[in-house]
Design an enzyme around this catalytic site. Structure first.
Site, PDB file in Angstrom:
ATOM      1  N   GLU A 196       1.626   3.767   3.050  1.00 42.17           N
ATOM      2  CA  GLU A 196       2.082   3.223   4.326  1.00 42.17           C
ATOM      3  C   GLU A 196       3.605   3.350   4.365  1.00 42.17           C
ATOM      4  OE1 GLU A 196       0.266  -0.644   4.624  1.00 42.17           O
ATOM      5  OE2 GLU A 196      -1.758   0.213   4.513  1.00 42.17           O
ATOM      6  N   HIS A 216       0.868  -1.182   0.000  1.00 46.03           N
ATOM      7  CA  HIS A 216       0.000   0.000   0.000  1.00 46.03           C
ATOM      8  C   HIS A 216       0.905   1.232   0.000  1.00 46.03           C
ATOM      9  CE1 HIS A 216      -3.072  -2.811   2.047  1.00 46.03           C
ATOM     10  NE2 HIS A 216      -3.374  -2.690   0.765  1.00 46.03           N
ATOM     11  N   HIS A 243       3.484  -3.208   6.918  1.00 45.59           N
ATOM     12  CA  HIS A 243       2.413  -2.247   6.656  1.00 45.59           C
ATOM     13  C   HIS A 243       2.296  -1.265   7.815  1.00 45.59           C
ATOM     14  CE1 HIS A 243       0.235  -4.416   3.305  1.00 45.59           C
ATOM     15  NE2 HIS A 243       1.011  -5.379   3.770  1.00 45.59           N
ATOM     16  N   GLU A 261       1.695  -4.993  10.965  1.00 47.16           N
ATOM     17  CA  GLU A 261       1.248  -3.607  11.072  1.00 47.16           C
ATOM     18  C   GLU A 261       2.107  -2.900  12.114  1.00 47.16           C
ATOM     19  OE1 GLU A 261      -1.004  -2.362   9.113  1.00 47.16           O
ATOM     20  OE2 GLU A 261      -1.956  -4.164   8.289  1.00 47.16           O
TER      21      GLU A 261
END
Length: 348
Positions: free
Chosen positions: A72, A69, A164, A228
């Site tokens: 990010e 993404h 991410h 994450e």
């Protein structure tokens, strides 16, 4: 291209200057210790040259991906720091490492994606729809991972950490998604490695997905995770001190240093499992909670989480925690995962 890269030691800048493709792949050596191969824009491999007797079996193959993404940015900056250290020879790779900067056009665009969510296009999903740049990139990324893992020495361990940051804040700032293992046990060593990285919350997924980490886990038996690392921030505005533990452990892993991991201890981590995934059924889907509600917020049984086509979606378990809520997805795609504390899991 090689001269430009070695002058700047900035692989990210080379990638952003050539976001769609490079004129040609190229390779070179660093000293007497590392073979460097640039396969495509955003794709660079480091491989040790010197092999001691018996070393092949212990040689690890590590994929570190970022920018699946494009907005990010913290993982992009983190990986670029590691690449710069390798190119500068202040860090020497004792294991095979492949860095993938997933979606360079989305980085330049400052958006999650340009046309379609790249992290929903793996395991062949890219071929099931009208072609676009993200689908073409997903196919290429699959090919690069395939080439990298298939060239690994027999018996060597495989890893893929897909890095991410999340759209919204989280009660657990850093957490990892463990792809569905198809009945295989979870790796206690990997969970403790994540904990040493400061990632003390792990979510066990409940079904096959089309994410990048599942592609590597299921297709190549890699220890693979979607990780994450905090909340989305603009490029250059990340507080990189928040990633010191992650950087230290990845540096140790790449350089072959002792990871100093303890035995698996469930009391040191927060383990969740997916109770259900809620997919959007109608265009009028909406959540009942505020947009700034954090990931891992818990709701009691009976609470109305969302409304979808006139239907109320209520909490089913005694308590469910939500993660990745996003109402702005196409009909048919996931809007949220509902979690409960993990139980009855096997760790080896």
């Amino acid at each position: 291209m090689q001269d430009t890269l070695m002058l700047s030691k900035d692989f990210l800048q080379l990638t952003l200057d050539n976001p769609v493709s490079l004129p040609a792949p190229f390779d070179f050596t660093l000293g007497q210790h590392t073979q460097v191969s640039v396969w495509d824009t955003g794709v660079i491999q480091f491989e040790p040259l010197a092999k001691q007797e018996g070393e092949d079996k212990a040689l690890k193959s590590i994929v570190l991906s970022s920018a699946v993404h494009g907005n990010e940015t913290a993982p992009i900056e983190l990986c670029n720091q590691l690449i710069t250290a390798l190119l500068s020879e202040t860090l020497v790779a004792r294991h095979r490492v492949l860095f993938l900067i997933g979606n360079p056009p989305a980085i330049l665009n400052g958006t999650r994606f340009v046309e379609e969510n790249l992290n929903r296009l793996f395991s062949g999903a890219h071929a099931k729809g009208e072609s676009n740049a993200e689908r073409e990139r997903a196919e290429k990324l699959e090919q690069y991972v395939d080439s990298f893992f298939n060239a690994a020495p027999e018996g060597g361990s495989r890893y893929h950490y897909d890095l991410h940051t999340a759209i919204r804040a989280s009660k657990h700032e850093k957490f990892a998604i463990y792809p569905y293992p198809h009945g295989a046990p979870y790796s206690g060593e990997q969970i403790m490695f994540l904990a040493a990285c400061g990632i003390k919350t792990v979510l066990f997924h409940h079904e096959p997905t089309t994410t990048f980490s599942y592609f590597s886990a299921h297709g190549y038996q890699a220890h693979a995770f979607t990780i994450e690392l905090g909340k989305v921030m603009p490029m250059g505005q990340n507080d990189m001190t928040r990633f010191i533990e992650v950087k230290e452990m990845l540096t140790r892993l790449v350089s072959g240093r002792d990871l100093e991991l303890g035995e698996f201890d469930a009391s040191q981590v927060n383990l969740y499992q997916v109770n259900r995934s809620i997919n959007k059924q109608a265009d009028d889907f909406s959540f009942t909670f505020a947009d700034d509600v954090e990931n891992f917020t818990a709701f009691p049984r009976g609470y109305i989480l969302a409304k979808d086509g006139g239907k109320e979606i209520k909490v089913e378990a005694e308590s469910e925690s939500i993660v990745f809520p996003n109402a702005n997805v196409p009909v048919g795609q996931r809007t949220v995962l509902c979690l409960v504390p993990a139980k009855d899991y096997r760790v080896v």
